[in-house]
Scaffold this motif. Structure first.
Motif, mmCIF file in Angstrom:
data_model
loop_
_atom_site.group_PDB
_atom_site.id
_atom_site.type_symbol
_atom_site.label_atom_id
_atom_site.label_comp_id
_atom_site.label_asym_id
_atom_site.label_seq_id
_atom_site.Cartn_x
_atom_site.Cartn_y
_atom_site.Cartn_z
ATOM 1 N N THR A 164 0.810 -1.218 0.000
ATOM 2 C CA THR A 164 0.000 0.000 0.000
ATOM 3 C C THR A 164 0.843 1.266 0.000
ATOM 4 N N ALA A 165 1.926 1.309 0.763
ATOM 5 C CA ALA A 165 2.740 2.527 0.868
ATOM 6 C C ALA A 165 3.255 2.974 -0.489
ATOM 7 N N VAL A 166 3.697 2.047 -1.307
ATOM 8 C CA VAL A 166 4.237 2.431 -2.614
ATOM 9 C C VAL A 166 3.139 2.577 -3.659
ATOM 10 N N ARG A 167 2.063 1.788 -3.532
ATOM 11 C CA ARG A 167 0.969 1.926 -4.491
ATOM 12 C C ARG A 167 0.328 3.306 -4.403
ATOM 13 N N LEU A 168 0.261 3.870 -3.202
ATOM 14 C CA LEU A 168 -0.308 5.211 -3.046
ATOM 15 C C LEU A 168 0.519 6.270 -3.766
ATOM 16 N N MET A 169 1.783 5.969 -4.021
ATOM 17 C CA MET A 169 2.661 6.882 -4.760
ATOM 18 C C MET A 169 2.718 6.543 -6.244
ATOM 19 N N GLY A 170 1.910 5.575 -6.656
ATOM 20 C CA GLY A 170 1.920 5.183 -8.052
ATOM 21 C C GLY A 170 3.121 4.343 -8.440
ATOM 22 N N GLU A 171 3.829 3.800 -7.440
ATOM 23 C CA GLU A 171 4.987 2.954 -7.698
ATOM 24 C C GLU A 171 4.597 1.480 -7.571
ATOM 25 N N ARG A 172 5.465 0.623 -8.081
ATOM 26 C CA ARG A 172 5.236 -0.810 -7.956
ATOM 27 C C ARG A 172 6.006 -1.358 -6.763
ATOM 28 N N PRO A 173 5.451 -2.346 -6.073
ATOM 29 C CA PRO A 173 6.196 -2.970 -4.982
ATOM 30 C C PRO A 173 7.522 -3.523 -5.474
ATOM 31 N N ALA A 174 8.458 -3.660 -4.553
ATOM 32 C CA ALA A 174 9.782 -4.170 -4.897
ATOM 33 C C ALA A 174 9.695 -5.603 -5.393
ATOM 34 N N THR A 175 10.571 -5.940 -6.318
ATOM 35 C CA THR A 175 10.682 -7.336 -6.729
ATOM 36 C C THR A 175 11.383 -8.129 -5.625
ATOM 37 N N VAL A 176 11.289 -9.442 -5.695
ATOM 38 C CA VAL A 176 11.972 -10.277 -4.714
ATOM 39 C C VAL A 176 13.478 -10.048 -4.785
ATOM 40 N N THR A 177 14.007 -9.895 -5.992
ATOM 41 C CA THR A 177 15.450 -9.655 -6.148
ATOM 42 C C THR A 177 15.864 -8.341 -5.508
ATOM 43 N N TRP B 89 -11.715 0.894 -1.697
ATOM 44 C CA TRP B 89 -10.460 1.633 -1.891
ATOM 45 C C TRP B 89 -9.775 1.819 -0.545
ATOM 46 N N PRO B 90 -8.423 1.737 -0.472
ATOM 47 C CA PRO B 90 -7.522 1.319 -1.549
ATOM 48 C C PRO B 90 -7.469 -0.195 -1.722
ATOM 49 N N ASP B 91 -7.864 -0.948 -0.675
ATOM 50 C CA ASP B 91 -7.951 -2.403 -0.779
ATOM 51 C C ASP B 91 -8.763 -2.915 0.405
ATOM 52 N N PHE B 92 -8.972 -4.228 0.466
ATOM 53 C CA PHE B 92 -9.841 -4.800 1.493
ATOM 54 C C PHE B 92 -9.228 -4.766 2.898
ATOM 55 N N HIS B 93 -7.935 -4.535 3.015
ATOM 56 C CA HIS B 93 -7.313 -4.418 4.331
ATOM 57 C C HIS B 93 -7.282 -2.984 4.844
ATOM 58 N N HIS B 94 -7.454 -2.011 3.953
ATOM 59 C CA HIS B 94 -7.286 -0.616 4.356
ATOM 60 C C HIS B 94 -8.489 0.255 4.023
ATOM 61 N N PRO C 114 -11.726 2.480 4.449
ATOM 62 C CA PRO C 114 -12.143 3.305 5.586
ATOM 63 C C PRO C 114 -13.245 2.664 6.426
ATOM 64 N N ASP C 115 -14.141 1.919 5.792
ATOM 65 C CA ASP C 115 -15.235 1.254 6.496
ATOM 66 C C ASP C 115 -15.098 -0.251 6.248
ATOM 67 N N LEU C 116 -14.457 -0.954 7.167
ATOM 68 C CA LEU C 116 -14.198 -2.383 6.973
ATOM 69 C C LEU C 116 -15.452 -3.225 7.121
ATOM 70 N N ARG C 117 -16.416 -2.713 7.826
ATOM 71 C CA ARG C 117 -17.696 -3.437 7.888
ATOM 72 C C ARG C 117 -18.356 -3.426 6.509
ATOM 73 N N ALA C 118 -18.340 -2.245 5.857
ATOM 74 C CA ALA C 118 -18.937 -2.136 4.527
ATOM 75 C C ALA C 118 -18.175 -2.978 3.506
ATOM 76 N N SER C 119 -16.850 -2.968 3.582
ATOM 77 C CA SER C 119 -16.083 -3.786 2.638
ATOM 78 C C SER C 119 -16.317 -5.265 2.903
ATOM 79 N N GLY C 120 -16.586 -5.623 4.175
ATOM 80 C CA GLY C 120 -16.924 -6.999 4.487
ATOM 81 C C GLY C 120 -18.253 -7.406 3.885
ATOM 82 N N GLU C 121 -19.192 -6.466 3.831
ATOM 83 C CA GLU C 121 -20.486 -6.773 3.222
ATOM 84 C C GLU C 121 -20.342 -7.057 1.725
#
Length: 346
Positions: free
Chosen positions: A102-115, A260-265, A267-274
Motif C-alpha cells: 500500500t505505501a508504494v501503491r499510493l505513490m503510483g509505484e510498484r512494490p519491490a521485486t523479490v530480487t 479503496w484502496p484495498d480490502f485491508h485498508h 475506511p469502512d471495513l464493515r462495509a467492505s466486508g459486506e
C-alpha cells in the motif's frame, strides 16, 4: 505447547512524535514486548523520528518499523536511520522489510521485486554490521560510520519471498493468516531457503502477523473478518490453496472497484466486508483473529497448539484507531487476551 511468544502491536496515536511516544510508553507499562510503526510516507509522519521519541521515553519495549521497503528509501538511508534509533535504544531495536504494497501503491509505484528486496536486506545487514559494501559503477566501497547491531527481518506471504527471507534475513514475519496449512507451508519455505543458503534454519526467528478484530459485536467482527480474508485473496490468491478453499464469488478485480484502496485498508471495513459477505465462516476464520477477548484467546491457543516455532506475534488491530485517538485495543488485548492465554497455556 512451546513457551509463550512475545507480543507486539503496530497501531498507536500517530498524531505527533510525542503522542506516539506516550502511547508506546502506555503499551510498555501494559506489558507489550514490541511497538512497531508502519513506514507510509503519505499517511504517517516519519517513522524514525517517531521511534526516536519513543526510545527516549521507554526503557524495555522493542522498537522498529513494520514495514519498511526499498522503493521509498534507499537501503543506506534506512540503515542510517535505524542505526540512529538503535543508539537511543540499544539492544531493543529491529528493522523489518517488505515489498511495499500500500505505501508504494499510493505513490503510483510498484512494490519491490523479490530480487530488489533481497539486495536491500543483504546490503542493510552488511552496513549495520559495520562491513564495507560495494558501490555500483565505482571501485570505492561504502561503510556506515555509526553502524549498530540491529536484526533485519522480512515480512512476507508468498513462497518466493519467504524462501528469499530464509536465505538472507535474521527473522521472518509470515503474513498468511492463521490456518495451520498456510502457517506450516510458510515456515517450510523459510526453512528451505535457509538450508539452500547453507544457513541453520533453527537460527532464523519466526514471527506471525495476525489481523485482529477485537470486538464484542460478533456481527461486526464477522464482517470485518471477511474483508480481511478478501484482502489476502486480493494480493495472494495462492493462500486459498493449502486449506482447500475456493473463491465462489464475483472476480476480485470486479469487487476492487467498490473498495479503496484495498480490502485491508478500506475506511469502512464493515462495509467492505459486506461486499464479500458470500465468503463462508471457514474462510473468514482462516485469515484473522476475530471476536470477543475469549474467542480471540481461543483462536490463538489453537495456533500455539500447532507447536510451530513462532516466537513473536504481531496483533494488528482492525480497524485501525481513529487519528488522534488512543486505541482501547492496546489495553484490552494486554489485559483481556494475553492473561487468558497464559492461564490456559502457561
Amino acid at each position: 505447547m512451546a513457551g509463550m511468544p512475545a507480543f507486539a502491536v503496530n497501531r498507536f496515536d500517530f498524531t505527533s512524535p510525542p503522542a506516539f511516544a506516550d502511547d508506546v510508553r502506555r503499551a510498555e507499562r501494559l506489558g507489550w514486548d514490541y511497538a512497531f510503526i508502519p513506514s507510509t510516507p503519505l499517511m504517517l509522519r516519519d517513522p524514525y523520528v517517531n521511534l526516536a521519541f519513543a526510545a527516549e521515553r521507554t526503557t524495555r519495549i522493542g522498537l522498529g518499523p513494520l514495514i519498511e521497503n526499498p522503493v521509498m528509501r534507499h537501503p543506506a538511508v534506512i540503515a542510517s536511520s535505524i542505526a540512529t534509533v538503535a543508539g537511543l535504544a540499544p539492544g531493543r531495536t529491529m528493522l523489518t522489510y517488505g515489498v511495499g504494497d500500500t505505501a508504494v501503491r499510493l505513490m503510483g509505484e510498484r512494490p519491490a521485486t523479490v530480487t530488489r528486496l533481497a539486495e536491500a536486506v543483504t546490503t542493510t545487514r552488511q552496513l549495520l554490521a559495520g562491513e564495507d559494501v560495494e558501490v555500483p559503477a565505482t571501485t570505492r566501497r561504502a561503510r556506515l560510520t555509526h553502524a549498530a547491531p540491529v536484526p533485519v527481518w522480512v515480512a512476507a506471504g508468498g513462497p518466493r519471498t519467504l524462501h528469499m527471507a530464509g536465505r538472507t534475513a535474521d527473522g521472518v514475519f509470515i503474513r498468511v493468516g492463521r490456518h495451520p496449512a498456510n502457517l506450516r507451508a510458510a515456515i517450510d519455505a523459510v526453512r528451505a531457503g535457509a538450508t539452500a543458503a547453507g544457513r541453520d534454519p533453527d537460527r532464523i526467528r519466526i514471527g506471525a502477523v495476525f489481523h485482529t478484530v477485537l470486538d464484542d459485536d460478533r456481527e461486526t467482527a464477522a464482517l470485518i473478518s471477511r474483508s480481511m480474508a478478501a484482502g489476502y485473496y486480493e494480493y495472494s490468491p495462492q493462500l486459498f490453496g493449502p486449506p482447500g478453499f475456493e473463491w465462489n464469488g464475483p472476480p476480485i478485480e470486479e469487487l476492487r472497484a467498490k473498495v479503496w484502496p484495498d480490502f485491508h485498508h478500506a475506511p469502512d471495513l464493515r462495509a467492505s466486508g459486506e461486499v464479500v459477505s458470500f465468503l463462508p465462516d471457514q474462510v473468514a476464520d482462516a485469515f484473522s483473529l476475530h471476536g470477543t477477548p475469549t474467542e480471540v484467546a481461543d483462536q490463538l491457543t489453537r495456533v500455539l497448539d500447532t507447536r510451530l516455532p513462532i516466537s513473536l506475534i504481531v496483533a494488528h488491530p482492525m480497524p485501525a484507531p481513529l487519528p488522534g485517538s488512543r486505541s482501547p485495543f492496546i489495553e484490552r488485548f494486554a489485559t483481556e487476551v494475553i492473561p487468558r492465554l497464559r492461564r490456559r497455556n502457561g
